[in-house]
Structures are given as structure tokens and as C-alpha cells.
Design an enzyme around this catalytic site. Sequence first.
Site, short mmCIF file in Angstrom:
data_model
loop_
_atom_site.label_atom_id
_atom_site.label_comp_id
_atom_site.label_asym_id
_atom_site.label_seq_id
_atom_site.Cartn_x
_atom_site.Cartn_y
_atom_site.Cartn_z
N SER A 142 0.82 -1.21 0.00
CA SER A 142 0.00 0.00 0.00
C SER A 142 0.86 1.26 0.00
O SER A 142 1.95 1.29 0.56
CB SER A 142 -0.90 0.00 1.25
OG SER A 142 -1.55 1.25 1.40
N TYR A 166 -2.58 5.49 -4.15
CA TYR A 166 -3.56 6.54 -3.87
C TYR A 166 -3.05 7.80 -4.55
O TYR A 166 -1.88 8.18 -4.38
CB TYR A 166 -3.68 6.82 -2.38
CG TYR A 166 -4.36 5.75 -1.57
CD1 TYR A 166 -5.67 5.37 -1.83
CD2 TYR A 166 -3.70 5.14 -0.51
CE1 TYR A 166 -6.30 4.41 -1.06
CE2 TYR A 166 -4.33 4.18 0.27
CZ TYR A 166 -5.63 3.81 -0.01
OH TYR A 166 -6.24 2.86 0.75
N THR A 192 -6.26 2.83 -6.65
CA THR A 192 -7.46 2.82 -5.80
C THR A 192 -8.25 4.10 -6.02
O THR A 192 -7.71 5.19 -5.91
CB THR A 192 -7.08 2.66 -4.33
OG1 THR A 192 -6.44 1.39 -4.16
CG2 THR A 192 -8.30 2.71 -3.44
N LYS A 282 -8.90 -0.39 -8.61
CA LYS A 282 -9.45 -1.00 -7.39
C LYS A 282 -10.50 -0.08 -6.77
O LYS A 282 -10.24 1.10 -6.55
CB LYS A 282 -8.32 -1.26 -6.39
CG LYS A 282 -8.75 -1.95 -5.11
CD LYS A 282 -7.54 -2.22 -4.22
CE LYS A 282 -7.93 -2.97 -2.95
NZ LYS A 282 -8.77 -2.17 -2.05
N HIS A 306 -13.74 -1.46 -0.39
CA HIS A 306 -12.65 -1.10 0.52
C HIS A 306 -12.80 -1.79 1.86
O HIS A 306 -12.49 -1.23 2.92
CB HIS A 306 -12.59 0.43 0.72
CG HIS A 306 -11.20 0.97 0.90
ND1 HIS A 306 -10.47 1.51 -0.13
CD2 HIS A 306 -10.39 1.03 1.99
CE1 HIS A 306 -9.29 1.90 0.32
NE2 HIS A 306 -9.22 1.61 1.61
#
Length: 417
Positions: A142, A166, A192, A282, A306
Site C-alpha cells: 500500500s 492513492y 485505488t 481497485k 474497501h
Amino acid sequence: MTTLRNPAARRVPRPRDLAPLMRFKKPQFDARKRRLDAALTIEDLRTIAKRRTPKAAFDYTDGSAEAELSLARARQAFSDIEFRPSILRDVAKVDTSCTILGGRSELPFGIAPTGFTRMMHTEGEYAGSRAAGRAGIPFSLSTMGTASIEDVKIANPHGRNWFQLYMWKDRERSMALVDRAAKAGYDTLLVTVDVPVAGARLRDKRNGMSIPPALTAKTVLNALPRPHWWIDFLTTEPLAFASLDRWSGTVAELLDTMFDPTVTFDDLAWIKSQWPGKVVVKGIQTVDDAVAVTELGVDGIVLSNHGGRQLDRAPIPFHLLPDVAREVGEHSEIILDTGITSGADIVAAVALGARFTLIGRAYLYGLMAGGEAGVDRAIAILSEQIERTMRLLGVASLDELTPGHVVQLERLVPRAR
């Protein structure tokens, strides 16, 4: 005339009859191994994790947004299925491998990207990536991870590493991470798209969850029965997001400060043009959005809300799966997450059109329960359940699974307008 022997007649036990029954189990002196071997399900690992991890850290993993309806419904959806097995099939050998995004995975699931992972256990992403490498499945790092892009590559040098992005308000900084991931050999970018702002994670607010964790009278009292976690926490590298500067506030405040709510489909197309490998979106939660991103030419989509951590009462990914598979299954690789707690859940998802799945909490429960060995145990539990479910369904490979093997029973049905 032969007399019928009465097997229920009383007699004195003979030593040769008792000998086969007197097999004592060899004692296991390794407490962690004994604990993990006793875990037969992901729920068992969750129980151990809750016992060994301070409340704030456990709730950060276990909880979701607001009333936590999205997560509860996602899990219920997997309970509300009926399998339709085929009989008299040769299932002596079962192949659980698949091809996903241009590479092989030994199992139809990978490890999902999770933030702040070293808070759950100090081994964090290092444990997850090494375990994934051993199992032959992808590991996803992540943007909010607590191990660097380069260090995860070192921990899992020969396995498949994916990077989850992100998009921040600071675009240059975001793309610098993308460039680092490409140079480190990550083969897939997970973009995402369901976090324009942070969801209302009420457990975290009530626990005073901050970065770094704050020591209060309540947290100290909660930690007293969990000395191992605190010893690890206080004697290892300070906890921080590897890709960020230090932050002194709540997770939600950090997300709201950083994440860019202006990101559009045009930005997605631009990100895709910057990445040399596979691009997956995602956070898809409608059929229309699945079609729209597929038309942009992305390689895959992740049906996900999520883990219930953003919009409460969001669509249930598993319910959405059959419709999305019909619309884009021939043009995009469909991955599913949210609510998966067993190998049977994974088999059902593949049968209904998912090419692959991602596990988040299931892996983190193992991590909290026993570090790297706990992650190994979580993967082993799911692998055993997948193989057993496939055999009982009468299929020897994932490609033999079809929608006919699964019926989604109705519980939540839209009201007629």
C-alpha cells in the site's frame, strides 16, 4: 447350532486391546506453533489476534465505517450461497493455480494492500511479502504501508510484488512512488479510486487512534495483558508510513489532508500512460463504472468497497460479480475482495466470474496471531479449504468452476419502485 456372540457383553480389558488407544500426542513446546496449529479457520486466527493485540490496533484492522453494515453484508453474502456439486469426477489431483495479469499464482488469491501494517505486528509487510513469496502468490504494498517499496522487494526478491497507488493532491510526489515501484520491478499497479475522502471509522475515533499510537491511561491498561506486542513495539524501528513524512494526527485526518477528491477518468488514463506494467483499478462498485474503466483499456478491475471502510451501505462486491462478469469478463480480468474469510468464499467467487481474489483482514489476523508464521498459517488454511471445496464440488482445476456450481440465495432484494 452356532451361538451368536454378544459384543456388548462385559469383560476385563486386555493389554493388547488398550495398546492402540494409548497413543499420546507428542508435546509441542513452541507456544506460537502450538497456538497456530490449533487454528483451523480464519476466525480462529481472529480470536487469537484479538487476545494478543491491543484494542486500538486490533480495531483498526477489524473495524469498518460507521455502523459497519457494508462489511457485515459482504460477509453475509458469502454465507448466503448454496453449492451445487458434481459427482463421480476424478479429483485425486487438484490444481489451484491460475494465471493473473500475465503471471502465475499458485492459488487464486493474493495479499491485498493494507496500510499501517507494522502496527498490527512489527514484522508487518516484511512478513506478508515473504510468506506470499513462499506460497507463490502476489503481494500488494500500500501507499500507506510501513515498509518501503525497495525493502519489500528485498524481502520478496523472486515473488510477484504489486504496488497500490492513492493519488495525492501532490501529483509529483505520487508519481515519484510509481516510478520507484517500476524501477524496483513491481509488475502491477493497483490504482485505488474509492477514497476521495476518508470514511468515518468510528472505532478508531473512539479508541483515539493516532499516528504514532498515543499512550493514554486506557491504552496502557489495555496493553498490560499483551506485553509481547508492547515489547516488540518499543524495541524495534519506530512506526511510521514508509512513503510519507511523519504525521501526528489521526489516520482519517491524514487521508483527508492528502487525498485528491478531484481525480477523474482523465487522470486515470494519464496514470495508465505513466506505468509500464499492468494497471488495475481497485474500488469498482457499479456495472457502469466497470464498463467505463474497461473501455479505457485497463488490464483488470477489483470489485471492492474497501473492506467496508469507506462508504457504509455500499454495494456488495460478491453480489455485483455476476453482472460485471457478463458485461466485461471477456475484456478485463476481474478481481474481488471484501468479506472473504474462507477458501470456500474464494471458490464461489471464481465460479461466478472472478479471475482472482485479494485477502486483507484474513492475512492480518494471521499476522497479529503469530507474525510471519501466522501469515503462513492463514495462507495454509485458505489453501486447504480451497482444495477441499474443489474436490467436494467435483472439479480438478479452477477453469472447471462455472456459475452452475453456485447459487446466490436472496436475502437483501431491491424493493420494487
